[in-house]
Motif scaffolding. Sequence first.
Motif, PDB file in Angstrom:
ATOM      1  N   GLU A 120       0.827  -1.210   0.000  1.00 19.95           N
ATOM      2  CA  GLU A 120       0.000   0.000   0.000  1.00 19.95           C
ATOM      3  C   GLU A 120       0.861   1.259   0.000  1.00 19.95           C
ATOM      4  N   THR A 121       1.892   1.251   0.878  1.00 23.16           N
ATOM      5  CA  THR A 121       2.691   2.474   1.083  1.00 23.16           C
ATOM      6  C   THR A 121       4.046   2.429   0.384  1.00 23.16           C
ATOM      7  N   LYS A 122       4.444   1.240  -0.075  1.00 21.50           N
ATOM      8  CA  LYS A 122       5.769   1.015  -0.690  1.00 21.50           C
ATOM      9  C   LYS A 122       6.916   1.221   0.301  1.00 21.50           C
ATOM     10  N   ARG A 123       6.594   1.229   1.587  1.00 23.32           N
ATOM     11  CA  ARG A 123       7.650   1.444   2.584  1.00 23.32           C
ATOM     12  C   ARG A 123       8.146   0.098   3.113  1.00 23.32           C
ATOM     13  N   PRO A 124       9.449   0.012   3.426  1.00 15.78           N
ATOM     14  CA  PRO A 124       9.976  -1.258   3.973  1.00 15.78           C
ATOM     15  C   PRO A 124       9.597  -1.442   5.436  1.00 15.78           C
ATOM     16  N   TYR A 125       9.536  -2.673   5.863  1.00 16.64           N
ATOM     17  CA  TYR A 125       9.307  -2.989   7.272  1.00 16.64           C
ATOM     18  C   TYR A 125      10.644  -3.058   8.000  1.00 16.64           C
ATOM     19  N   THR A 126      10.635  -2.768   9.295  1.00 16.77           N
ATOM     20  CA  THR A 126      11.866  -2.881  10.083  1.00 16.77           C
ATOM     21  C   THR A 126      12.128  -4.360  10.387  1.00 16.77           C
ATOM     22  N   VAL A 127      13.385  -4.679  10.683  1.00 17.69           N
ATOM     23  CA  VAL A 127      13.759  -6.061  11.004  1.00 17.69           C
ATOM     24  C   VAL A 127      13.021  -6.526  12.258  1.00 17.69           C
ATOM     25  N   SER A 128      12.932  -5.656  13.263  1.00 19.40           N
ATOM     26  CA  SER A 128      12.280  -6.070  14.518  1.00 19.40           C
ATOM     27  C   SER A 128      10.795  -6.357  14.298  1.00 19.40           C
ATOM     28  N   LEU A 129      10.172  -5.605  13.384  1.00 13.15           N
ATOM     29  CA  LEU A 129       8.758  -5.842  13.096  1.00 13.15           C
ATOM     30  C   LEU A 129       8.571  -7.204  12.402  1.00 13.15           C
ATOM     31  N   ILE A 130       9.502  -7.529  11.491  1.00  7.90           N
ATOM     32  CA  ILE A 130       9.438  -8.829  10.804  1.00  7.90           C
ATOM     33  C   ILE A 130       9.682  -9.959  11.808  1.00  7.90           C
ATOM     34  N   GLU A 131      10.636  -9.753  12.721  1.00  9.35           N
ATOM     35  CA  GLU A 131      10.905 -10.777  13.757  1.00  9.35           C
ATOM     36  C   GLU A 131       9.635 -11.045  14.578  1.00  9.35           C
ATOM     37  N   ARG A 132       8.934  -9.960  14.935  1.00  6.34           N
ATOM     38  CA  ARG A 132       7.714 -10.098  15.715  1.00  6.34           C
ATOM     39  C   ARG A 132       6.656 -10.877  14.923  1.00  6.34           C
ATOM     40  N   ALA A 133       6.541 -10.536  13.642  1.00  9.11           N
ATOM     41  CA  ALA A 133       5.557 -11.205  12.783  1.00  9.11           C
ATOM     42  C   ALA A 133       5.892 -12.692  12.617  1.00  9.11           C
TER      43      ALA A 133
END
Length: 249
Positions: free
Chosen positions: A123-136
């Motif tokens: 939607e936003t074309k923005r990257p996710y942070t590593v910590s957010l991916i770890e949480r997911a």
Amino acid sequence: MSIFTPTNQIRLTNVAVVRMKKGGKRFEIACYKNKVMSWRSGAEKDLDEVLQTHSVFVNVSKGQVAKKDDLTKAFGTDDLTEICKQILAKGELQVSDKERQSQLETMFRDIAAIVADKCVNPETKRPYTVSLIERAMKDIHYSIKANKSTKQQALEVIRQLKETMEIQRAHMRLRLVLPAKEAKRLKEKLKPLLQVVESEDFDEELEMVCLVDPGCFREIDELIRCETKGRGSLEVLSLKDVEEGDEKL
């Protein structure tokens, strides 16, 4: 330093053992710590950097070397280097529980870093942070496979995360130049592989700037080369179409 004792024993220190059962017998090789995974991922190409010795053991910790007859019977050869390569590829790396846990934690972080580097919120074309991916990854209870490369697993994680969050591989921006004669026919063939056509300019040849999924790059490249017999061209304008700033949930 290796010490050879009269009873055909070899003592080794700081060793990582790779074990394999074959023909009803156990065979082991002595490797340097941290090098086995590097060899398996293709990062390390020099076998001497991986093996402490080209000997094959029945038991590394006791220094008991395998008998030549047993090796020939099990592996069909007495070439020690060849046997070591087989054990290295298919054997089981023996590590303590603490080491295994540490290795899995490192792989978990590496996989999250690869996913964060390759993906965006569509939607936003923005990257996710590593910590957010770890949480997911923790939320979907992704379990790390020690014998699979982090790159393979990152692609698997992306597939699984798509079911629970807005995520996709960041698109590549390409410039395609197609000869006038083949342009119309080739454009139809390319259409299913293109995500977004940003601009189209037809003069003596068709020039298109488009966004594509990185997984389709090779297919697009081969299609243009084969169909235009080298007269068409493909240029990578950017590897990742991303907006500035990190995505927040």
